[in-house]
Design a protein around this motif. Structure first.
Motif, mmCIF file in Angstrom:
data_model
loop_
_atom_site.group_PDB
_atom_site.id
_atom_site.type_symbol
_atom_site.label_atom_id
_atom_site.label_comp_id
_atom_site.label_asym_id
_atom_site.label_seq_id
_atom_site.Cartn_x
_atom_site.Cartn_y
_atom_site.Cartn_z
ATOM 1 N N MET A 146 -29.177 -70.384 -0.167
ATOM 2 C CA MET A 146 -30.478 -69.841 -0.384
ATOM 3 C C MET A 146 -30.998 -70.808 -1.266
ATOM 4 O O MET A 146 -30.796 -71.397 -2.013
ATOM 5 C CB MET A 146 -30.065 -68.593 -1.326
ATOM 6 N N PHE A 147 -32.546 -71.276 -0.741
ATOM 7 C CA PHE A 147 -33.279 -72.178 -1.500
ATOM 8 C C PHE A 147 -34.609 -71.466 -1.885
ATOM 9 O O PHE A 147 -35.120 -70.583 -1.380
ATOM 10 C CB PHE A 147 -33.549 -73.391 -0.474
ATOM 11 N N VAL A 148 -35.257 -71.723 -3.090
ATOM 12 C CA VAL A 148 -36.157 -71.094 -3.875
ATOM 13 C C VAL A 148 -37.425 -71.888 -3.928
ATOM 14 O O VAL A 148 -37.091 -73.301 -4.338
ATOM 15 C CB VAL A 148 -35.861 -70.434 -4.970
ATOM 16 N N VAL A 149 -38.588 -71.717 -3.523
ATOM 17 C CA VAL A 149 -39.651 -72.450 -3.899
ATOM 18 C C VAL A 149 -40.655 -71.720 -4.680
ATOM 19 O O VAL A 149 -40.917 -70.520 -4.395
ATOM 20 C CB VAL A 149 -40.369 -72.872 -2.743
ATOM 21 N N ILE A 150 -41.008 -72.399 -5.776
ATOM 22 C CA ILE A 150 -41.845 -71.680 -6.921
ATOM 23 C C ILE A 150 -43.406 -72.444 -6.826
ATOM 24 O O ILE A 150 -43.071 -73.710 -7.139
ATOM 25 C CB ILE A 150 -41.299 -71.809 -8.191
ATOM 26 N N PHE A 151 -44.298 -71.718 -6.723
ATOM 27 C CA PHE A 151 -45.791 -72.203 -6.657
ATOM 28 C C PHE A 151 -46.348 -71.955 -8.034
ATOM 29 O O PHE A 151 -46.278 -70.668 -8.305
ATOM 30 C CB PHE A 151 -46.520 -71.690 -5.466
ATOM 31 N N GLY A 152 -46.587 -72.667 -8.890
ATOM 32 C CA GLY A 152 -47.138 -72.547 -10.100
ATOM 33 C C GLY A 152 -48.045 -73.488 -10.541
ATOM 34 O O GLY A 152 -48.685 -74.538 -9.779
ATOM 35 N N ARG A 153 -48.656 -73.180 -11.823
ATOM 36 C CA ARG A 153 -49.572 -74.181 -12.461
ATOM 37 C C ARG A 153 -49.258 -74.508 -13.796
ATOM 38 O O ARG A 153 -48.433 -73.756 -14.352
ATOM 39 C CB ARG A 153 -51.105 -73.651 -12.378
ATOM 40 N N PHE A 206 -33.604 -75.347 -5.777
ATOM 41 C CA PHE A 206 -35.229 -74.800 -6.026
ATOM 42 C C PHE A 206 -36.288 -76.226 -6.103
ATOM 43 O O PHE A 206 -35.883 -77.284 -6.379
ATOM 44 C CB PHE A 206 -35.307 -73.888 -7.076
ATOM 45 N N ARG A 207 -37.281 -75.795 -5.704
ATOM 46 C CA ARG A 207 -38.406 -76.815 -5.894
ATOM 47 C C ARG A 207 -39.626 -75.955 -6.593
ATOM 48 O O ARG A 207 -39.834 -74.868 -6.239
ATOM 49 C CB ARG A 207 -38.830 -77.296 -4.548
ATOM 50 N N TYR A 208 -40.043 -76.678 -7.578
ATOM 51 C CA TYR A 208 -41.519 -76.278 -8.316
ATOM 52 C C TYR A 208 -42.533 -77.176 -7.921
ATOM 53 O O TYR A 208 -42.462 -78.252 -7.774
ATOM 54 C CB TYR A 208 -41.154 -76.539 -9.757
ATOM 55 N N VAL A 219 -37.931 -67.348 -1.282
ATOM 56 C CA VAL A 219 -36.775 -67.343 -1.159
ATOM 57 C C VAL A 219 -36.307 -67.808 0.211
ATOM 58 O O VAL A 219 -36.777 -66.715 1.162
ATOM 59 C CB VAL A 219 -35.821 -66.160 -1.774
ATOM 60 N N ASP A 220 -35.790 -68.566 0.636
ATOM 61 C CA ASP A 220 -35.571 -69.026 2.085
ATOM 62 C C ASP A 220 -36.782 -68.759 2.897
ATOM 63 O O ASP A 220 -36.583 -68.249 3.994
ATOM 64 C CB ASP A 220 -34.263 -68.284 2.588
ATOM 65 N N GLN A 221 -37.795 -69.254 2.421
ATOM 66 C CA GLN A 221 -39.141 -69.100 3.262
ATOM 67 C C GLN A 221 -39.764 -67.532 3.308
ATOM 68 O O GLN A 221 -40.814 -67.578 3.999
ATOM 69 C CB GLN A 221 -39.075 -69.613 4.341
ATOM 70 N N THR A 222 -39.232 -66.830 2.713
ATOM 71 C CA THR A 222 -39.621 -65.270 2.533
ATOM 72 C C THR A 222 -40.332 -65.257 1.411
ATOM 73 O O THR A 222 -39.741 -65.383 0.096
ATOM 74 C CB THR A 222 -38.459 -64.338 2.688
ATOM 75 N N HIS A 223 -41.605 -64.726 1.297
ATOM 76 C CA HIS A 223 -42.318 -64.392 0.024
ATOM 77 C C HIS A 223 -41.716 -63.336 -0.640
ATOM 78 O O HIS A 223 -41.505 -62.289 -0.106
ATOM 79 C CB HIS A 223 -43.677 -64.036 0.435
#
Length: 90
Positions: free
Chosen positions: A1-8, A33-35, A64-68
């Motif tokens: 499971m890989f998490v991507v966080i889009f933030g500022r 994960f990737r921020y 999470v795994d390309q699912t929003h």
């Protein structure tokens, strides 16, 4: 499971999302994960809306795994619902 966080920068909920992802990674509950700093990467909320398929008003936006999943609150609830981290703190 890989998490991507889009933030500022300066976003307290973005910081909390990263902290939760770090806990998950340390507990081996996720593969990593990737921020993504949307300002540094030149990503607009409109760009995210195209990917997500609905209006985006706030960050973080987490996948999470390309699912929003949603924002921090939804991510925290997802972690709890999946029992990924027994001691997950909001």
């Amino acid at each position: 499971m890989f998490v991507v966080i889009f933030g500022r920068p300066g976003c307290p909920f973005c910081v909390r999302a990263v902290q939760l992802a770090e806990k998950l990674e340390a507990a081996s509950a996720i593969d990593g994960f990737r921020y993504v700093d949307i300002h540094r990467e030149g990503i607009t909320k409109a760009d995210m809306e195209k990917t997500i398929g609905k209006p985006v008003h706030t960050v973080p936006q987490i996948f999470v795994d390309q699912t929003h999943v949603g924002g921090f609150t939804e991510f925290d609830q997802y972690v709890r619902d999946q029992s990924l981290l027994a001691t997950a703190n909001a």
